[in-house]
Design a protein around this motif. Sequence first.
Motif, PDB file in Angstrom:
ATOM      1  N   ILE A  16       0.859  -1.188   0.000  1.00  0.00           N
ATOM      2  CA  ILE A  16       0.000   0.000   0.000  1.00  0.00           C
ATOM      3  C   ILE A  16       0.892   1.234   0.000  1.00  0.00           C
ATOM      4  N   THR A  17       0.582   2.181  -0.882  1.00  0.00           N
ATOM      5  CA  THR A  17       1.357   3.422  -0.983  1.00  0.00           C
ATOM      6  C   THR A  17       0.462   4.608  -0.648  1.00  0.00           C
ATOM      7  N   PRO A  18       0.781   5.371   0.415  1.00  0.00           N
ATOM      8  CA  PRO A  18       0.012   6.583   0.729  1.00  0.00           C
ATOM      9  C   PRO A  18       0.151   7.597  -0.402  1.00  0.00           C
ATOM     10  N   TYR A  19      -0.753   8.582  -0.425  1.00  0.00           N
ATOM     11  CA  TYR A  19      -0.687   9.658  -1.419  1.00  0.00           C
ATOM     12  C   TYR A  19      -0.304  10.949  -0.717  1.00  0.00           C
ATOM     13  N   SER A  20       0.564  11.727  -1.361  1.00  0.00           N
ATOM     14  CA  SER A  20       0.895  13.063  -0.888  1.00  0.00           C
ATOM     15  C   SER A  20       1.066  13.959  -2.097  1.00  0.00           C
ATOM     16  N   PHE A  24     -10.022  11.550  -1.823  1.00  0.00           N
ATOM     17  CA  PHE A  24     -10.202  12.882  -1.246  1.00  0.00           C
ATOM     18  C   PHE A  24      -9.793  13.928  -2.271  1.00  0.00           C
ATOM     19  N   THR A  25     -10.487  15.065  -2.263  1.00  0.00           N
ATOM     20  CA  THR A  25     -10.216  16.136  -3.218  1.00  0.00           C
ATOM     21  C   THR A  25      -9.617  17.357  -2.541  1.00  0.00           C
ATOM     22  N   ASP A  26     -10.096  17.692  -1.367  1.00  0.00           N
ATOM     23  CA  ASP A  26      -9.737  18.952  -0.716  1.00  0.00           C
ATOM     24  C   ASP A  26      -8.647  18.782   0.344  1.00  0.00           C
ATOM     25  N   VAL A  27      -8.001  19.895   0.674  1.00  0.00           N
ATOM     26  CA  VAL A  27      -7.023  19.973   1.745  1.00  0.00           C
ATOM     27  C   VAL A  27      -7.762  19.708   3.062  1.00  0.00           C
ATOM     28  N   PRO A  28      -7.313  18.916   3.966  1.00  0.00           N
ATOM     29  CA  PRO A  28      -5.991  18.320   4.106  1.00  0.00           C
ATOM     30  C   PRO A  28      -5.893  16.900   3.578  1.00  0.00           C
ATOM     31  N   GLY A  29      -6.975  16.358   2.974  1.00  0.00           N
ATOM     32  CA  GLY A  29      -6.998  14.950   2.574  1.00  0.00           C
ATOM     33  C   GLY A  29      -7.708  14.151   3.634  1.00  0.00           C
ATOM     34  N   GLY A  30      -7.204  12.962   3.961  1.00  0.00           N
ATOM     35  CA  GLY A  30      -7.846  12.141   4.976  1.00  0.00           C
ATOM     36  C   GLY A  30      -7.170  10.795   5.100  1.00  0.00           C
ATOM     37  N   ALA A  49      -2.598   7.199   4.729  1.00  0.00           N
ATOM     38  CA  ALA A  49      -2.906   8.631   4.627  1.00  0.00           C
ATOM     39  C   ALA A  49      -2.986   9.096   3.182  1.00  0.00           C
ATOM     40  N   VAL A  50      -3.916  10.005   2.950  1.00  0.00           N
ATOM     41  CA  VAL A  50      -3.994  10.777   1.711  1.00  0.00           C
ATOM     42  C   VAL A  50      -3.782  12.217   2.145  1.00  0.00           C
ATOM     43  N   THR A  51      -2.616  12.769   1.824  1.00  0.00           N
ATOM     44  CA  THR A  51      -2.250  14.108   2.269  1.00  0.00           C
ATOM     45  C   THR A  51      -2.309  15.060   1.089  1.00  0.00           C
ATOM     46  N   ILE A  52      -3.157  16.077   1.190  1.00  0.00           N
ATOM     47  CA  ILE A  52      -3.304  17.079   0.131  1.00  0.00           C
ATOM     48  C   ILE A  52      -2.936  18.429   0.725  1.00  0.00           C
ATOM     49  N   GLY A  53      -1.894  19.038   0.169  1.00  0.00           N
ATOM     50  CA  GLY A  53      -1.432  20.340   0.644  1.00  0.00           C
ATOM     51  C   GLY A  53      -2.059  21.480  -0.137  1.00  0.00           C
ATOM     52  N   LYS A  54      -1.988  22.653   0.439  1.00  0.00           N
ATOM     53  CA  LYS A  54      -2.530  23.841  -0.211  1.00  0.00           C
ATOM     54  C   LYS A  54      -1.740  24.178  -1.471  1.00  0.00           C
TER      55      LYS A  54
END
Length: 181
Positions: free
Chosen positions: A30-34, A68-74, A94-99
């Motif tokens: 499994i590979t998290p997203y950032s 997830f689409t929006d910051v911060p992810g989930g 984790a799915v990490t979405i930065g600004k």
Amino acid sequence: AWSFAGDGNHNAANGTVDDNIRKADAVITITPYSGIYDGQAHGISGTAVGVEPTPADLNGLLDLGATFTDVPGGTASWTFAGNANYNADSGTAAVTIGKADATIVVTPYDVVYDGTAKTATGSATSADGVTDLSGLLEWFGPYGHGGTDHEIQVPRQDARVRLRIPIGPDDADQHQHGADD
């Protein structure tokens, strides 16, 4: 079932035995997203294969969970369904979405000094180019003479532009722009 034929010194024998082959754990990666906000849905990625010398493709049994689409992810919860040969499994990643930086276009003015206050105009657009964020722009000013910094802020996107806009002939070489200028 088994049998022993026997020989001149040994009696023949036979019987049954209950063999037990237990389920194996699949090899799950499994590979998290950032990444940075781009308006698109993002989730974790992963693969599931068997333990055989030529591993079976078990990806059809792997569910990678929410996107997830929006910051911060989930947090995405993944599950592996398992089958007759492989144990079920599950976990989270984790799915990490930065600004992202908004796209800001400022149209400076180039006028001869006349004693009246001036204010630059401009627009702001979301990182994906779809949403007009111009309503979030804050214009500081107006300014009626040269050499004064003019700031534009997009508070929700943390984007910042600072301009030095020429007003008169003494300020002609004073153009500055950029988030860190």
